[in-house]
Design an enzyme around this catalytic site. Sequence first.
Site: not given
Ligand code: MN
Length: 330
Positions: A56, A64, A259, A261
């Site tokens: 951010h 954050d 394969k 699971d």
């Molecule tokens: Mn923030």
Amino acid sequence: MARPRPTGPSRARRKPAREPGSLAEYRRKRRFEVTPEPAPKSAPGPAAHRFVIQKHDATRLHYDFRLEVDGVLKSWAVPKGPSLNPADKRLAMQTEDHPLEYADFEGVIPEGEYGAGPVIVWDRGAFTPEGPASAAEQIERGELKFSLQGEKLRGGFVLVKIRGRDTKGRPWLLIKHRDAAADPEWKIEEHDGSVISGRTLKQVEEGAPQAGAPAARAAAPVAEIEGARKANMPASLRPMLATLVEKPFSDPDWMFEIKWDGVRSLAWVRDGKLTLRSRNGLDITRQYPEFAELPRRISARTAILDGEIVALEEKGVSKFERLQPRMHVR
Ligand code: MN
């Protein structure tokens, strides 16, 4: 015009049903008619513990760090971001709880609004508290041990509350445990970009389209795909199942795959909406909320994907037991 009579201030000001009370501060700081951030709405869901880290660029760049605990996202702002190097002790300032809807938020908070600036989903996945005490109890005590199964971050971590005279702010430290996922050479700059869209903060700010968005990649016309023919979407489909044979074999006309699971599932994508169906055609969409963004990850408006839903342990091995708690979710 007749109006229903108001029944008193307590009724008019009531919050949406079952919204966790700790979201009041989150709500108070934001004008949801202006910011694209989500307003809290959902009651705590039955989903597994999720974590998300949003990068951010507000007044100061920070990460954050958010953990799903008791129906909300417990949140810390980490100025330097997390690290896989156990020698790094990252300051993490606890901030207000955020609603679960925030985990998918990527976009630009408008100028003049709280936290104005671009946000990307830098990492996300599942988080598991360690030890017998619940995550909420450990946070209350000021020391939370947990492991992350994210796309960038993995393994054990601890969040420790810093105790001292300075009661301003709520400082914690975020530290990586020494384990197989630890990496003393790890540098956050080498792991930039959104795990949802591949975009950087700058690209989000400039409004760059998401990688793989329909506008960015045009679909091939049906006529150009060998053997393709136009038809309506089938209303139901049964996935092709494996057949038991006596001995392993090799054949150039065959493709071989691991394969896993897990749980076989068909994913129906239609105009941004997803329905997951089991091999017997049952709707299992609610059990696996993590797949809600699948439609945004493919460059087709309409599609049916055949796959296996798996939960991997730390070494990358699929563990069916890890999915079992989801199977009783309604
Ligand atoms: Mn923030």
